[in-house]
Design a protein around this motif. Structure first.
Motif, PDB file in Angstrom:
ATOM      1  N   VAL A  12      -5.422 -13.499  -2.075  1.00  0.00           N
ATOM      2  CA  VAL A  12      -5.229 -12.165  -2.660  1.00  0.00           C
ATOM      3  C   VAL A  12      -4.266 -12.164  -3.848  1.00  0.00           C
ATOM      4  O   VAL A  12      -4.609 -11.667  -4.930  1.00  0.00           O
ATOM      5  N   PRO A  13      -3.030 -12.681  -3.730  1.00  0.00           N
ATOM      6  CA  PRO A  13      -2.114 -12.574  -4.883  1.00  0.00           C
ATOM      7  C   PRO A  13      -2.523 -13.412  -6.083  1.00  0.00           C
ATOM      8  O   PRO A  13      -1.999 -13.208  -7.180  1.00  0.00           O
ATOM      9  N   PHE A  69      -4.954 -10.514  -7.470  1.00  0.00           N
ATOM     10  CA  PHE A  69      -4.288  -9.215  -7.639  1.00  0.00           C
ATOM     11  C   PHE A  69      -2.777  -9.473  -7.583  1.00  0.00           C
ATOM     12  O   PHE A  69      -2.209  -9.637  -6.509  1.00  0.00           O
ATOM     13  N   ARG A 120       0.062  -8.039  -7.782  1.00  0.00           N
ATOM     14  CA  ARG A 120       1.082  -7.272  -7.055  1.00  0.00           C
ATOM     15  C   ARG A 120       0.698  -7.021  -5.595  1.00  0.00           C
ATOM     16  O   ARG A 120       1.401  -6.319  -4.884  1.00  0.00           O
ATOM     17  N   ALA A 121      -0.408  -7.574  -5.162  1.00  0.00           N
ATOM     18  CA  ALA A 121      -0.917  -7.278  -3.826  1.00  0.00           C
ATOM     19  C   ALA A 121      -0.617  -8.416  -2.855  1.00  0.00           C
ATOM     20  O   ALA A 121      -0.633  -9.591  -3.217  1.00  0.00           O
ATOM     21  N   ASP A 122      -0.371  -8.034  -1.608  1.00  0.00           N
ATOM     22  CA  ASP A 122      -0.139  -9.002  -0.545  1.00  0.00           C
ATOM     23  C   ASP A 122      -0.568  -8.383   0.777  1.00  0.00           C
ATOM     24  O   ASP A 122      -0.378  -7.183   0.980  1.00  0.00           O
ATOM     25  N   PHE A 123      -1.140  -9.167   1.651  1.00  0.00           N
ATOM     26  CA  PHE A 123      -1.596  -8.672   2.944  1.00  0.00           C
ATOM     27  C   PHE A 123      -0.727  -9.152   4.101  1.00  0.00           C
ATOM     28  O   PHE A 123      -0.975  -8.798   5.253  1.00  0.00           O
ATOM     29  N   TRP A 156       1.368  -6.353   6.021  1.00  0.00           N
ATOM     30  CA  TRP A 156       0.366  -5.473   6.643  1.00  0.00           C
ATOM     31  C   TRP A 156      -0.235  -6.141   7.861  1.00  0.00           C
ATOM     32  O   TRP A 156      -0.388  -5.541   8.914  1.00  0.00           O
ATOM     33  N   ALA A 180     -10.430  -5.567  -2.326  1.00  0.00           N
ATOM     34  CA  ALA A 180     -10.122  -6.996  -2.547  1.00  0.00           C
ATOM     35  C   ALA A 180     -11.320  -7.731  -3.135  1.00  0.00           C
ATOM     36  O   ALA A 180     -11.608  -8.876  -2.777  1.00  0.00           O
ATOM     37  N   TRP A 221      -1.147   0.120   4.152  1.00  0.00           N
ATOM     38  CA  TRP A 221      -1.150  -1.018   3.222  1.00  0.00           C
ATOM     39  C   TRP A 221      -0.256  -0.789   2.003  1.00  0.00           C
ATOM     40  O   TRP A 221       0.576  -1.653   1.677  1.00  0.00           O
ATOM     41  N   PRO A 222      -0.357   0.343   1.282  1.00  0.00           N
ATOM     42  CA  PRO A 222       0.572   0.533   0.155  1.00  0.00           C
ATOM     43  C   PRO A 222       2.021   0.621   0.605  1.00  0.00           C
ATOM     44  O   PRO A 222       2.933   0.258  -0.151  1.00  0.00           O
ATOM     45  N   ASN A 254       3.288  -2.857   0.928  1.00  0.00           N
ATOM     46  CA  ASN A 254       3.447  -3.491  -0.380  1.00  0.00           C
ATOM     47  C   ASN A 254       4.496  -2.811  -1.260  1.00  0.00           C
ATOM     48  O   ASN A 254       4.684  -3.206  -2.405  1.00  0.00           O
TER      49      ASN A 254
END
Length: 288
Positions: free
Chosen positions: A24-25, A28, A30-33, A36, A82, A188-189, A192
């Motif tokens: 994911v990163p 994207f 700035r995104a991370d799972f 979450w 994603a 999720w947000p 993050n």
């Protein structure tokens, strides 16, 4: 493994989830799972359709099953997220393969997704149509008064469970085009660091809200029963405000809100989904 073999990653596939979290990163920034996932939010409603090469995910489309609310009717649909491909693997059609696998899993059900404007040409190839989203606002002068509404922390497992209950059993924030039961999407947000604070209004109503400048941003409302939102405004603000902006269609909580142009932060695309001709905004906390 063949590059065109799609692997379905579900809630019990812990090792594959790790590979997805690595992917994911890279696509994207700035995104991370990981946080979450550590919160236990990867439920049976969420599946990633990933292409694997050399033991890593190189392209993906994820599918979140949603309880959509359309003009007061609840229907089962799906939201994609994603969607992408590692920069090193682009130009080989891998994102298309992942997308087709995800859409095959959705069948003829309604599907929606939010995308940035740079990929507007990609999704219509799969039967998606762009759909306008409207911003809603109201002029409203208020000053802080009374004890501030309690701020809740989703690091707390009980708070996460409370959000699940309110989202699943309570009222949708809008009947026009919204959803129910999307607590794992809303978390999720938060995980993050993108979300505004979660505030408690009494025992049976929570809102994501925060003040910027002279505007109160009300991003979403989770409540078991209708309540007077106006009465809580002075307890949601730490400085005087002159306007409120809503992250959803506020026909229930603020029927006098006016349209304030088009939401251009994320483009909505829909497939097998006929939406109201009336102006609407899908709740931003329900975006994947």
């Amino acid at each position: 493994m063949d590059a065109h073999t799609v692997t379905r990653i579900g809630s019990h596939d812990k090792d594959l989830q790790e590979l997805f979290c690595d992917y994911v990163p890279q696509v994207f920034r700035r995104a991370d799972f990981r946080r979450w996932r550590a919160w236990g939010q990867w439920s049976d409603d969420y599946h990633a359709y990933a292409l694997m090469e050399a033991g890593r995910v190189v392209a993906n489309t994820s599918v979140m099953r949603m309880r959509l609310v359309l003009e007061g009717r609840e229907v089962t649909g799906y939201q994609l997220g994603a969607v992408g491909c590692l920069p090193s693997h682009r130009g080989r059609g891998l994102a298309r393969v992942a997308m087709n696998a995800a859409l095959d899993a959705c069948g003829d059900a309604p599907v929606l997704l939010f995308a940035n404007p740079t990929v507007r040409q990609f999704y219509p190839r799969f039967g998606f149509q762009p759909q306008r989203q409207t911003l809603f606002t109201t002029t409203y002068d208020s000053v802080p008064e009374g004890p501030p509404a309690l701020t809740l922390n989703l690091d707390d497992e009980e708070v996460r469970a409370g959000l699940v209950a309110l989202s699943s059993e309570g009222l949708p924030s809008t009947e026009r085009f919204g959803a129910r039961g999307y607590a794992t999407v809303a978390s999720w947000p938060v995980a993050n660091g993108f979300a505004r604070p979660l505030r408690q209004l009494g025992s049976e109503a929570w809102v994501f809200a925060g003040v910027e400048g002279e505007t109160l941003y009300l991003d979403d409302v989770f409540a078991r029963e209708p309540f007077d939102l106006r009465a809580w405004i002075p307890r949601l603000i730490d400085r005087p405000i002159r306007a409120i902006r809503f992250g959803f269609t506020p026909e229930r909580y603020w029927p006098g809100a006016v349209e304030a142009g088009e939401d251009t932060e994320a483009d909505l695309f829909v497939r097998n989904l006929q939406l109201s001709p009336e102006a609407h905004r899908f709740p931003i906390m329900a975006h994947t």
